[in-house]
Design an enzyme around this catalytic site. Structure first.
Site, PDB file in Angstrom:
ATOM      1  N   GLY A   1      32.616   9.391  31.864  1.00 59.71           N
ATOM      2  CA  GLY A   1      33.953   9.191  32.399  1.00 59.71           C
ATOM      3  C   GLY A   1      34.965   8.651  31.406  1.00 59.71           C
TER       4      GLY A   1
ATOM      5  N   LEU B   1      29.977  18.416  36.184  1.00 65.13           N
ATOM      6  CA  LEU B   1      29.033  19.444  35.745  1.00 65.13           C
ATOM      7  C   LEU B   1      28.622  20.419  36.850  1.00 65.13           C
ATOM      8  CD1 LEU B   1      26.778  17.324  33.347  1.00 65.13           C
ATOM      9  CD2 LEU B   1      28.743  18.762  32.803  1.00 65.13           C
ATOM     10  N   LYS B   2      29.295  20.369  37.967  1.00 59.38           N
ATOM     11  CA  LYS B   2      29.001  21.311  39.057  1.00 59.38           C
ATOM     12  C   LYS B   2      30.183  22.245  39.251  1.00 59.38           C
ATOM     13  CE  LYS B   2      25.034  19.749  40.165  1.00 59.38           C
ATOM     14  NZ  LYS B   2      23.857  20.576  40.003  1.00 59.38           N
TER      15      LYS B   2
ATOM     16  N   HIS C   1      37.845  21.412  29.298  1.00 60.38           N
ATOM     17  CA  HIS C   1      36.640  22.055  28.760  1.00 60.38           C
ATOM     18  C   HIS C   1      36.599  21.818  27.245  1.00 60.38           C
ATOM     19  CE1 HIS C   1      33.331  24.835  28.439  1.00 60.38           C
ATOM     20  NE2 HIS C   1      33.938  25.370  27.397  1.00 60.38           N
TER      21      HIS C   1
ATOM     22  N   GLU D   1      40.512  14.946  23.368  1.00 57.67           N
ATOM     23  CA  GLU D   1      40.616  15.277  24.797  1.00 57.67           C
ATOM     24  C   GLU D   1      41.497  14.303  25.568  1.00 57.67           C
ATOM     25  OE1 GLU D   1      37.012  16.030  26.913  1.00 57.67           O
ATOM     26  OE2 GLU D   1      36.123  17.146  25.275  1.00 57.67           O
TER      27      GLU D   1
HETATM   28  C1  GRF Z   1      34.116  16.213  28.032  1.00 53.16           C
HETATM   29  O1  GRF Z   1      33.742  16.719  26.790  1.00 53.16           O
HETATM   30  C2  GRF Z   1      34.817  17.272  28.845  1.00 53.16           C
HETATM   31  O2  GRF Z   1      35.556  18.178  28.081  1.00 53.16           O
HETATM   32  C3  GRF Z   1      33.663  17.999  29.485  1.00 53.16           C
HETATM   33  O3  GRF Z   1      32.724  16.982  29.776  1.00 53.16           O
HETATM   34  C4  GRF Z   1      32.899  15.875  28.883  1.00 53.16           C
HETATM   35  C5  GRF Z   1      33.102  14.663  29.728  1.00 53.16           C
HETATM   36  O4  GRF Z   1      33.177  13.484  28.968  1.00 53.16           O
HETATM   37  N1  GRF Z   1      34.089  18.788  30.616  1.00 53.16           N
HETATM   38  P1  GRF Z   1      33.555  12.100  29.696  1.00 53.16           P
HETATM   39  O5  GRF Z   1      32.581  11.941  30.859  1.00 53.16           O
HETATM   40  O6  GRF Z   1      34.965  12.206  30.161  1.00 53.16           O
HETATM   41  O7  GRF Z   1      33.358  11.054  28.655  1.00 53.16           O
END
Ligand code: GRF
Length: 202
Positions: free
Chosen positions: A14, A86-87, A105, A175
């Site tokens: 998270g 992840l779902k 992503h 990100e």
């Molecule tokens: C990130 O790399 C995001 O792009 C992907 O899952 C990861 C989540 O990381 N969908 P976090 O749980 O926000 O640290």
């Protein structure tokens, strides 16, 4: 004007949720709900530290879609952010929140995306292919996997000695700001979707 209410879906650490708690919550939107399919997701603790209502669902349970929709409606949610979820989101939720769901992503879509690309697997494939640039994409969610209109992309360079873990870390670093920026623009009604293209209005 009241702040838009946001639900964030997480499955793991998270850190993106944390970026939204730090940069968006209470300023541009209100994170009112955090949902996870993983009861041990550290993201749940981050939400609870901010006294945000959390819901853990068992995505294998046939009633879980109803549970999610009920929670979204009960909390008057306007926008959904998939931040390391992840779902695959249920088509019922996607239809109910058309153009109101975004996902982050960890690759430059349309490369290294789709059903088999999640978590560290994305970066392993990037490493094996030997590309010199990768990055992250924030996009609207439609019925496909990683197929909706792209809001924002950021690239990073891959050094010869960078292994998948190192690539993952470099991508994660870009990100947080782009997810904050994308969500801020949506909260301020500054994005217009024109077919596959997304326009930012000033
Ligand atoms: C990130 O790399 C995001 O792009 C992907 O899952 C990861 C989540 O990381 N969908 P976090 O749980 O926000 O640290």
């Amino acid at each position: 004007m009241s702040l838009k209410k946001i639900a964030v879906f997480v499955s793991g650490g998270g850190s993106n949720l944390q970026a939204l708690l730090d940069g968006i919550h209470g300023k541009y939107g209100e994170i009112a709900l955090v949902i996870s399919n993983n009861p041990h997701a550290y993201g749940l603790l981050r939400a609870r530290a901010h006294h945000i209502y959390t819901l853990v669902i068992n995505s294998k349970d046939p009633g879980s879609d109803d549970e999610v929709i009920h929670a979204l409606l009960e909390n008057n949610i306007d926008l959904i952010v998939l931040a390391g979820y992840l779902k695959i989101l249920s088509p019922r939720v996607v239809q109910a929140y058309k153009n109101k769901i975004i996902n982050i992503h960890p690759s430059l879509i349309p490369a290294f995306c789709g059903n088999e690309y999640y978590g560290i697997k994305v970066h392993e494939k990037v490493y094996e292919y030997g590309v010199k640039i990768t990055g992250a994409t924030v996009h609207f969610v439609d019925e496909g996997t990683d197929t909706g209109p792209i809001i924002m992309q950021r690239a990073i360079s891959i050094g010869y000695d960078d292994d998948p873990k190192c690539i993952q870390q470099k991508v994660l670093e870009v990100e947080h700001a782009m997810l904050q920026e994308s969500l801020r623009l949506i909260c301020q009604d500054k994005l217009i979707i024109e077919g596959r293209r997304v326009k930012i209005i000033s």
